[in-house]
Design an enzyme around this catalytic site. Structure first.
Site, PDB file in Angstrom:
ATOM      1  N   HIS A 101      -6.650  -2.198  -2.945  1.00 36.96           N
ATOM      2  CA  HIS A 101      -7.097  -3.702  -2.335  1.00 36.96           C
ATOM      3  C   HIS A 101      -6.204  -3.703  -0.896  1.00 36.96           C
ATOM      4  O   HIS A 101      -6.114  -5.034  -0.923  1.00 36.96           O
ATOM      5  CB  HIS A 101      -5.757  -3.891  -3.686  1.00 36.96           C
ATOM      6  CG  HIS A 101      -6.459  -3.551  -4.890  1.00 36.96           C
ATOM      7  ND1 HIS A 101      -5.521  -3.143  -5.746  1.00 36.96           N
ATOM      8  CD2 HIS A 101      -6.645  -4.324  -6.129  1.00 36.96           C
ATOM      9  CE1 HIS A 101      -5.534  -2.537  -6.684  1.00 36.96           C
ATOM     10  NE2 HIS A 101      -7.273  -3.509  -7.210  1.00 36.96           N
ATOM     11  N   HIS A 137     -13.991  -2.513  -6.798  1.00 38.86           N
ATOM     12  CA  HIS A 137     -14.435  -1.437  -6.413  1.00 38.86           C
ATOM     13  C   HIS A 137     -15.514  -0.448  -6.663  1.00 38.86           C
ATOM     14  O   HIS A 137     -15.911   0.855  -7.192  1.00 38.86           O
ATOM     15  CB  HIS A 137     -13.226  -0.541  -7.452  1.00 38.86           C
ATOM     16  CG  HIS A 137     -12.229  -1.336  -7.244  1.00 38.86           C
ATOM     17  ND1 HIS A 137     -11.190  -1.732  -5.635  1.00 38.86           N
ATOM     18  CD2 HIS A 137     -11.292  -2.039  -7.865  1.00 38.86           C
ATOM     19  CE1 HIS A 137     -10.026  -2.498  -6.117  1.00 38.86           C
ATOM     20  NE2 HIS A 137     -10.137  -2.950  -7.071  1.00 38.86           N
TER      21      HIS A 137
END
Length: 334
Positions: A218, A56
């Site tokens: 995700h 991320h």
């Protein structure tokens, strides 16, 4: 898939070594997987610790530094860090004023940060926790019970970090962090799936010509799939979904902080074009925009797409947002 890596097994360690080489102001413990600002224990500040699965970036390691996080704990790709990492980070930043854990609402993160908080308190460290759960797309997902934590994490870490930098006590830093989360809402859109190093290909099936509305960071499913739409129509969906809740927050005519966040595979050319549509829609709805941030900040590896986060900001939030910050990924005013 072609990737600029040595191997899937070493990708996180290699990235941490690169972070250390590029930013000597950070203390990067590659073995323990902890990133700490070198002056974390100076000045008697409250320590801010966050973390989560890698993939991320720049969240969270890129936000360690003056005016933001004291430390970050990167896990394996899309995998929560373990309690030992958070416990080590808490000890590394504790300066007598306590530690605030900023936790995105994913089951693994919640459980592991809770365990680390209990262990830290047994060691005499005062710990407060703030849960970030800003995503409006779905209530439950593959990774969490309740709303997912996404783009508002940046707002929480920046504003709470500024409060800590000013010397605010732990209870006050935690309170404003919770207020920022409560005043923030996000909505994400995926144009392609992301590809993890371990799999070497897309993590879910998103056929050509389709997009996922309300996707998680995700690749978790969102509200629905549709045929790919122009940016103008995507912005209408995202703004409508976020304003459905932000619009009810007091004051109704108050300004917002806006984050147009890339998911990792979308160039700035497209993100700024998308923001043009967001700005047009907010103006049409008489929503004043106080500050804007556009770029890749809370990503999902190489996913093409974006998310929109709005925070109904009061004067204190805006003042702390404007306060100086100096991290690998965010810096102004210093």
């Amino acid at each position: 898939m072609k990737m600029l890596i040595n191997s899937p097994e070493t990708v996180v360690a290699d990235a941490l070594e690169g972070l250390a080489a590029a930013h000597p102001e950070l203390d990067v413990d590659v073995e323990r997987r902890v990133v700490v600002r070198r002056d974390a224990r100076e000045g008697g500040r409250v320590g801010l610790v966050s973390g989560g699965g890698s993939g991320h970036e720049p969240l969270h390691g890129g936000f360690v530094g003056y005016g933001m996080l004291s430390a970050a704990c990167p896990g394996e790709v899309f995998t929560s860090p373990v309690p030992e990492q958070m416990l080590h980070a808490a000890g590394a930043v504790e300066a007598g004023q306590g530690v605030l854990f900023v936790v995105k609402n994913y089951t693994g993160d919640v459980l592991n940060f809770q365990m680390a908080a209990e262990l830290a308190e047994e060691d005499g460290v005062r710990v407060e926790q703030v849960l970030v759960n800003d995503d409006v797309a779905v209530t439950d997902s593959l990774y969490t019970a309740g709303r997912r934590g996404t783009g508002a994490t940046l707002f929480v870490e920046k504003i709470a970090g500024a409060a800590a930098e000013e010397g605010a006590p732990l209870e006050q830093v935690a309170a404003i962090a919770r207020r920022v989360n409560e005043c923030s809402r996000s909505f994400g859109v995926a144009l392609t799936a992301c590809s993890t190093p371990a799999k070497g290909g897309p993590t879910f099936d998103l056929p050509d010509g389709e997009m996922e509305l309300g996707v998680g960071i995700h690749g978790e499913p969102g509200r629905e799939r549709r045929a790919v739409m122009p940016a103008r129509e995507i912005a209408e969906v995202a703004v409508g979904a976020v304003l459905e809740e932000v619009g009810e927050m007091a004051p109704a005519d108050g300004p917002v902080l806006a984050l147009v966040n890339g998911m990792g595979g979308t160039p700035l050319l497209e993100l700024y074009g998308f923001h043009a549509e967001v700005a047009r829609l907010l103006e049409a709805r008489s929503v004043p925009v106080a500050r804007v941030l556009v770029g890749n900040y809370v990503t999902s590896l190489d996913m093409a797409g974006c998310s929109l986060t709005l925070c109904r900001a009061d004067d204190e939030m805006l003042r702390l947002w404007d306060a100086p910050v100096q991290t690998a990924a965010l810096r102004w005013g210093r």
